[in-house]
Design a protein around this motif. Structure first.
Motif, PDB file in Angstrom:
ATOM      1  N   LYS A   1       0.734  -1.121  -0.105  1.00 15.48           N
ATOM      2  CA  LYS A   1      -0.013   0.060  -0.067  1.00 15.48           C
ATOM      3  C   LYS A   1       0.998   1.102  -0.100  1.00 15.48           C
ATOM      4  O   LYS A   1       1.735   1.535   0.715  1.00 15.48           O
ATOM      5  CB  LYS A   1      -1.048  -0.066   1.074  1.00 15.48           C
ATOM      6  CG  LYS A   1      -2.032   1.083   1.266  1.00 15.48           C
ATOM      7  CD  LYS A   1      -2.940   0.845   2.459  1.00 15.48           C
ATOM      8  CE  LYS A   1      -3.839  -0.304   2.331  1.00 15.48           C
ATOM      9  NZ  LYS A   1      -4.740  -0.276   1.230  1.00 15.48           N
ATOM     10  N   VAL A   2       0.410   2.120  -0.706  1.00 13.31           N
ATOM     11  CA  VAL A   2       1.415   3.539  -1.103  1.00 13.31           C
ATOM     12  C   VAL A   2       0.578   4.397  -0.234  1.00 13.31           C
ATOM     13  O   VAL A   2      -0.415   4.952  -0.467  1.00 13.31           O
ATOM     14  CB  VAL A   2       1.453   3.840  -2.350  1.00 13.31           C
ATOM     15  CG1 VAL A   2       2.328   5.216  -2.531  1.00 13.31           C
ATOM     16  CG2 VAL A   2       2.266   3.014  -3.248  1.00 13.31           C
ATOM     17  N   ARG A   3       1.109   4.943   1.047  1.00 12.59           N
ATOM     18  CA  ARG A   3       0.673   6.066   1.829  1.00 12.59           C
ATOM     19  C   ARG A   3       1.590   6.893   2.428  1.00 12.59           C
ATOM     20  O   ARG A   3       2.961   6.468   2.539  1.00 12.59           O
ATOM     21  CB  ARG A   3      -0.353   5.162   3.069  1.00 12.59           C
ATOM     22  CG  ARG A   3      -1.518   4.778   2.646  1.00 12.59           C
ATOM     23  CD  ARG A   3      -2.334   5.742   1.901  1.00 12.59           C
ATOM     24  NE  ARG A   3      -3.639   5.098   1.850  1.00 12.59           N
ATOM     25  CZ  ARG A   3      -4.249   4.491   0.982  1.00 12.59           C
ATOM     26  NH1 ARG A   3      -3.454   4.283  -0.308  1.00 12.59           N
ATOM     27  NH2 ARG A   3      -5.368   3.957   0.756  1.00 12.59           N
ATOM     28  N   LYS A   4       1.241   8.059   2.471  1.00  7.02           N
ATOM     29  CA  LYS A   4       2.545   9.081   3.416  1.00  7.02           C
ATOM     30  C   LYS A   4       2.605   8.572   4.563  1.00  7.02           C
ATOM     31  O   LYS A   4       2.053   7.848   5.367  1.00  7.02           O
ATOM     32  CB  LYS A   4       1.774  10.457   3.263  1.00  7.02           C
ATOM     33  CG  LYS A   4       1.580  10.969   1.877  1.00  7.02           C
ATOM     34  CD  LYS A   4       1.196  12.540   1.951  1.00  7.02           C
ATOM     35  CE  LYS A   4       0.843  12.946   0.707  1.00  7.02           C
ATOM     36  NZ  LYS A   4       0.326  14.403   0.749  1.00  7.02           N
ATOM     37  N   GLU A   5       3.808   9.104   5.362  1.00  2.00           N
ATOM     38  CA  GLU A   5       4.115   8.641   6.591  1.00  2.00           C
ATOM     39  C   GLU A   5       2.886   9.461   7.502  1.00  2.00           C
ATOM     40  O   GLU A   5       2.386  10.412   7.103  1.00  2.00           O
ATOM     41  CB  GLU A   5       5.249   9.254   7.021  1.00  2.00           C
ATOM     42  CG  GLU A   5       6.381   8.688   6.587  1.00  2.00           C
ATOM     43  CD  GLU A   5       6.661   7.148   6.908  1.00  2.00           C
ATOM     44  OE1 GLU A   5       6.309   6.757   8.114  1.00  2.00           O
ATOM     45  OE2 GLU A   5       7.033   6.277   6.230  1.00  2.00           O
TER      46      GLU A   5
ATOM     47  N   ASN B   1       2.857  11.018  10.352  1.00  2.00           N
ATOM     48  CA  ASN B   1       3.209  12.253  10.757  1.00  2.00           C
ATOM     49  C   ASN B   1       3.131  13.330   9.546  1.00  2.00           C
ATOM     50  O   ASN B   1       3.098  14.653   9.675  1.00  2.00           O
ATOM     51  CB  ASN B   1       4.757  12.271  11.183  1.00  2.00           C
ATOM     52  CG  ASN B   1       4.834  11.401  12.508  1.00  2.00           C
ATOM     53  OD1 ASN B   1       3.995  11.441  13.324  1.00  2.00           O
ATOM     54  ND2 ASN B   1       6.127  11.029  12.687  1.00  2.00           N
ATOM     55  N   ASP B   2       3.145  12.831   8.410  1.00  2.00           N
ATOM     56  CA  ASP B   2       2.946  13.999   7.299  1.00  2.00           C
ATOM     57  C   ASP B   2       1.621  14.262   6.941  1.00  2.00           C
ATOM     58  O   ASP B   2       1.269  15.123   6.266  1.00  2.00           O
ATOM     59  CB  ASP B   2       3.327  13.246   6.101  1.00  2.00           C
ATOM     60  CG  ASP B   2       4.921  13.321   6.023  1.00  2.00           C
ATOM     61  OD1 ASP B   2       5.583  13.988   6.637  1.00  2.00           O
ATOM     62  OD2 ASP B   2       5.513  12.270   5.252  1.00  2.00           O
ATOM     63  N   VAL B   3       0.640  13.684   7.683  1.00  2.00           N
ATOM     64  CA  VAL B   3      -0.876  13.713   7.349  1.00  2.00           C
ATOM     65  C   VAL B   3      -1.728  13.916   8.580  1.00  2.00           C
ATOM     66  O   VAL B   3      -2.623  14.389   8.612  1.00  2.00           O
ATOM     67  CB  VAL B   3      -1.747  12.596   6.484  1.00  2.00           C
ATOM     68  CG1 VAL B   3      -1.003  12.262   5.400  1.00  2.00           C
ATOM     69  CG2 VAL B   3      -1.468  11.380   7.309  1.00  2.00           C
ATOM     70  N   ILE B   4      -0.999  14.238   9.602  1.00  3.20           N
ATOM     71  CA  ILE B   4      -1.724  14.265  10.891  1.00  3.20           C
ATOM     72  C   ILE B   4      -1.094  15.488  11.650  1.00  3.20           C
ATOM     73  O   ILE B   4       0.271  15.782  11.537  1.00  3.20           O
ATOM     74  CB  ILE B   4      -1.276  13.009  12.119  1.00  3.20           C
ATOM     75  CG1 ILE B   4      -1.644  11.760  11.550  1.00  3.20           C
ATOM     76  CG2 ILE B   4      -2.032  13.560  13.380  1.00  3.20           C
ATOM     77  CD1 ILE B   4      -3.298  11.991  11.090  1.00  3.20           C
TER      78      ILE B   4
END
Length: 210
Positions: free
Chosen positions: A197-201, A203-206
Protein backbone atom coordinates in the motif's frame (compact mmCIF):
# COMPACT_ATOMS: atom_id res chain seq x y z
CA UNK A 1 -7.52 -8.90 12.18
CA UNK A 2 -7.83 -5.67 14.12
CA UNK A 3 -9.15 -2.50 12.51
CA UNK A 4 -5.76 -1.28 11.24
CA UNK A 5 -4.85 -4.69 9.83
CA UNK A 6 -8.23 -4.81 8.06
CA UNK A 7 -7.65 -1.38 6.50
CA UNK A 8 -4.17 -2.46 5.39
CA UNK A 9 -5.73 -5.57 3.79
CA UNK A 10 -8.23 -3.43 1.85
CA UNK A 11 -7.46 -2.05 -1.59
CA UNK A 12 -9.45 -0.95 -4.64
CA UNK A 13 -9.86 -4.29 -6.39
CA UNK A 14 -9.08 -4.23 -10.11
CA UNK A 15 -10.29 -7.76 -10.81
CA UNK A 16 -12.97 -9.70 -8.94
CA UNK A 17 -13.47 -13.46 -8.93
CA UNK A 18 -16.72 -13.63 -10.90
CA UNK A 19 -17.43 -17.15 -9.64
CA UNK A 20 -17.69 -16.14 -5.98
CA UNK A 21 -20.80 -14.54 -4.48
CA UNK A 22 -21.33 -12.81 -1.19
CA UNK A 23 -23.67 -14.61 1.19
CA UNK A 24 -27.06 -13.21 2.17
CA UNK A 25 -25.65 -12.56 5.65
CA UNK A 26 -22.79 -10.51 4.22
CA UNK A 27 -25.10 -8.44 2.04
CA UNK A 28 -27.44 -7.88 4.99
CA UNK A 29 -24.48 -6.63 7.03
CA UNK A 30 -23.72 -4.05 4.33
CA UNK A 31 -27.37 -3.01 4.14
CA UNK A 32 -27.58 -2.53 7.90
CA UNK A 33 -24.25 -0.67 7.95
CA UNK A 34 -25.55 1.66 5.25
CA UNK A 35 -28.70 2.32 7.25
CA UNK A 36 -26.62 3.09 10.36
CA UNK A 37 -24.34 5.56 8.58
CA UNK A 38 -24.11 8.98 10.18
CA UNK A 39 -25.80 11.75 8.16
CA UNK A 40 -26.43 15.43 8.81
CA UNK A 41 -29.16 15.77 11.44
CA UNK A 42 -29.85 12.04 10.94
CA UNK A 43 -32.05 12.87 7.93
CA UNK A 44 -30.71 10.04 5.73
CA UNK A 45 -31.22 11.74 2.35
CA UNK A 46 -29.59 8.75 0.66
CA UNK A 47 -30.64 5.40 -0.75
CA UNK A 48 -28.69 2.31 -1.74
CA UNK A 49 -29.50 0.25 -4.83
CA UNK A 50 -28.18 -3.32 -4.53
CA UNK A 51 -27.68 -4.93 -7.93
CA UNK A 52 -27.13 -8.66 -8.33
CA UNK A 53 -27.97 -9.31 -11.96
CA UNK A 54 -25.19 -10.16 -14.40
CA UNK A 55 -27.15 -8.91 -17.42
CA UNK A 56 -27.68 -5.51 -15.81
CA UNK A 57 -24.11 -5.45 -14.50
CA UNK A 58 -22.79 -6.16 -17.99
CA UNK A 59 -24.89 -3.29 -19.35
CA UNK A 60 -23.51 -0.95 -16.68
CA UNK A 61 -19.89 -1.65 -17.67
CA UNK A 62 -20.32 0.51 -20.79
CA UNK A 63 -21.58 3.33 -18.54
CA UNK A 64 -18.62 2.90 -16.16
CA UNK A 65 -15.83 3.79 -18.59
CA UNK A 66 -15.54 0.05 -19.32
CA UNK A 67 -14.35 -0.88 -15.85
CA UNK A 68 -14.85 -4.67 -15.81
CA UNK A 69 -15.21 -4.88 -12.02
CA UNK A 70 -18.85 -3.82 -12.40
CA UNK A 71 -19.66 -7.07 -14.21
CA UNK A 72 -17.23 -9.29 -12.30
CA UNK A 73 -18.37 -8.28 -8.82
CA UNK A 74 -20.80 -10.33 -6.76
CA UNK A 75 -22.98 -7.26 -6.24
CA UNK A 76 -22.88 -3.62 -7.29
CA UNK A 77 -23.93 -1.02 -4.72
CA UNK A 78 -25.17 2.30 -6.12
CA UNK A 79 -25.42 5.27 -3.76
CA UNK A 80 -28.26 7.62 -4.67
CA UNK A 81 -29.73 10.93 -3.53
CA UNK A 82 -32.92 12.83 -4.43
CA UNK A 83 -32.85 14.99 -7.52
CA UNK A 84 -35.07 17.45 -5.69
CA UNK A 85 -35.30 17.79 -1.91
CA UNK A 86 -38.11 19.37 0.05
CA UNK A 87 -39.53 19.86 3.52
CA UNK A 88 -41.58 16.69 3.03
CA UNK A 89 -38.42 14.79 3.98
CA UNK A 90 -38.21 16.78 7.22
CA UNK A 91 -41.84 15.94 8.01
CA UNK A 92 -41.14 12.24 7.42
CA UNK A 93 -38.10 12.35 9.68
CA UNK A 94 -39.91 13.89 12.63
CA UNK A 95 -42.86 11.54 12.17
CA UNK A 96 -40.31 8.74 12.60
CA UNK A 97 -38.83 10.41 15.68
CA UNK A 98 -42.29 10.53 17.26
CA UNK A 99 -42.99 6.90 16.32
CA UNK A 100 -39.71 5.51 17.66
CA UNK A 101 -39.04 7.77 20.65
CA UNK A 102 -42.56 8.95 21.44
CA UNK A 103 -41.16 12.47 21.68
CA UNK A 104 -43.87 15.09 22.34
CA UNK A 105 -44.51 17.89 19.82
CA UNK A 106 -43.42 20.60 22.24
CA UNK A 107 -39.93 19.07 22.25
CA UNK A 108 -39.82 18.32 18.51
CA UNK A 109 -41.35 21.46 17.01
CA UNK A 110 -38.59 24.05 17.69
CA UNK A 111 -35.93 21.91 16.02
CA UNK A 112 -38.31 20.86 13.27
CA UNK A 113 -39.17 24.49 12.47
CA UNK A 114 -35.47 25.39 12.46
CA UNK A 115 -34.64 22.63 9.97
CA UNK A 116 -37.56 23.45 7.71
CA UNK A 117 -36.55 27.10 7.68
CA UNK A 118 -32.98 26.14 6.85
CA UNK A 119 -34.13 23.94 3.95
CA UNK A 120 -36.32 26.78 2.63
CA UNK A 121 -33.31 29.12 2.52
CA UNK A 122 -31.22 26.78 0.38
CA UNK A 123 -31.40 26.44 -3.40
CA UNK A 124 -31.92 23.02 -4.96
CA UNK A 125 -28.29 23.15 -6.09
CA UNK A 126 -27.14 23.72 -2.50
CA UNK A 127 -29.38 20.94 -1.22
CA UNK A 128 -28.09 18.59 -3.93
CA UNK A 129 -24.48 19.24 -2.91
CA UNK A 130 -25.34 18.82 0.77
CA UNK A 131 -27.02 15.48 0.11
CA UNK A 132 -24.19 14.42 -2.19
CA UNK A 133 -21.82 14.85 0.76
CA UNK A 134 -23.94 12.37 2.72
CA UNK A 135 -23.42 9.75 0.00
CA UNK A 136 -19.65 10.10 0.44
CA UNK A 137 -20.04 9.60 4.20
CA UNK A 138 -22.00 6.41 3.51
CA UNK A 139 -19.42 5.05 1.08
CA UNK A 140 -16.60 5.75 3.53
CA UNK A 141 -18.49 3.85 6.19
CA UNK A 142 -19.14 0.88 3.91
CA UNK A 143 -15.52 0.75 2.76
CA UNK A 144 -14.47 0.33 6.39
CA UNK A 145 -17.18 -2.23 7.11
CA UNK A 146 -16.17 -4.18 3.99
CA UNK A 147 -12.57 -4.26 5.19
CA UNK A 148 -13.54 -5.46 8.66
CA UNK A 149 -15.84 -8.13 7.18
CA UNK A 150 -13.19 -9.25 4.64
CA UNK A 151 -15.37 -8.20 1.73
CA UNK A 152 -13.48 -6.80 -1.26
CA UNK A 153 -14.60 -3.57 -2.88
CA UNK A 154 -13.73 -0.93 -5.46
CA UNK A 155 -15.08 2.62 -4.94
CA UNK A 156 -15.96 4.37 -8.20
CA UNK A 157 -16.75 7.91 -9.23
CA UNK A 158 -16.00 7.14 -12.89
CA UNK A 159 -19.40 6.41 -14.36
CA UNK A 160 -22.15 8.18 -16.30
CA UNK A 161 -24.87 8.93 -13.78
CA UNK A 162 -27.56 9.64 -16.38
CA UNK A 163 -27.06 6.21 -17.95
CA UNK A 164 -27.11 4.47 -14.57
CA UNK A 165 -30.29 6.34 -13.65
CA UNK A 166 -31.93 5.18 -16.86
CA UNK A 167 -30.77 1.56 -16.58
CA UNK A 168 -31.86 1.24 -12.94
CA UNK A 169 -35.14 3.14 -13.23
CA UNK A 170 -34.04 5.84 -10.81
CA UNK A 171 -35.58 8.74 -12.72
CA UNK A 172 -39.08 7.56 -11.82
CA UNK A 173 -38.13 7.64 -8.12
CA UNK A 174 -36.73 11.20 -8.04
CA UNK A 175 -33.26 9.69 -7.53
CA UNK A 176 -29.89 10.04 -9.17
CA UNK A 177 -26.77 7.92 -8.76
CA UNK A 178 -23.74 9.49 -7.07
CA UNK A 179 -21.26 6.71 -6.32
CA UNK A 180 -20.77 3.06 -7.28
CA UNK A 181 -19.24 0.30 -5.16
CA UNK A 182 -18.74 -3.15 -6.68
CA UNK A 183 -18.25 -5.72 -3.89
CA UNK A 184 -17.21 -9.36 -3.83
CA UNK A 185 -13.95 -11.27 -3.66
CA UNK A 186 -10.62 -10.40 -5.24
CA UNK A 187 -9.38 -12.65 -8.03
CA UNK A 188 -6.19 -14.59 -7.36
CA UNK A 189 -4.61 -12.98 -10.42
CA UNK A 190 -5.61 -9.40 -9.58
CA UNK A 191 -2.38 -7.53 -10.22
CA UNK A 192 -2.93 -5.20 -7.24
CA UNK A 193 -3.50 -8.02 -4.75
CA UNK A 194 0.02 -8.33 -3.35
CA UNK A 195 1.33 -4.83 -3.94
CA UNK A 196 2.39 -2.77 -0.94
CA UNK A 197 0.00 0.00 0.00
CA UNK A 198 1.32 3.44 -0.95
CA UNK A 199 0.62 5.96 1.79
CA UNK A 200 2.40 8.97 3.22
CA UNK A 201 3.98 8.70 6.66
CA UNK A 202 1.39 9.21 9.37
CA UNK A 203 3.28 12.28 10.66
CA UNK A 204 2.90 13.87 7.22
CA UNK A 205 -0.90 13.75 7.28
CA UNK A 206 -1.63 14.32 10.98
CA UNK A 207 -1.47 17.73 12.67
CA UNK A 208 -1.47 17.49 16.44
CA UNK A 209 -2.44 20.46 18.59
CA UNK A 210 -1.75 19.96 22.30
Amino acid sequence: MNSIESLQWRYAVKKFDDKKLLSSAQINTLKEAFNLTATSYGLQPIKLVVVQNKDIQKTLVAHSWNQPQVEQASHVLVFCIPKKYSNAAIEEYFDLVKKIRNTPDEIINPFKEYLMGDIDKKTQEELFQWNKNQAYLAMGNLLTVCAIEQIDSCPMEGFIAEKYDEALGLNQQNLTSILVLPVGFRAEDCYMKDLKKVRKETNDVIIEIN
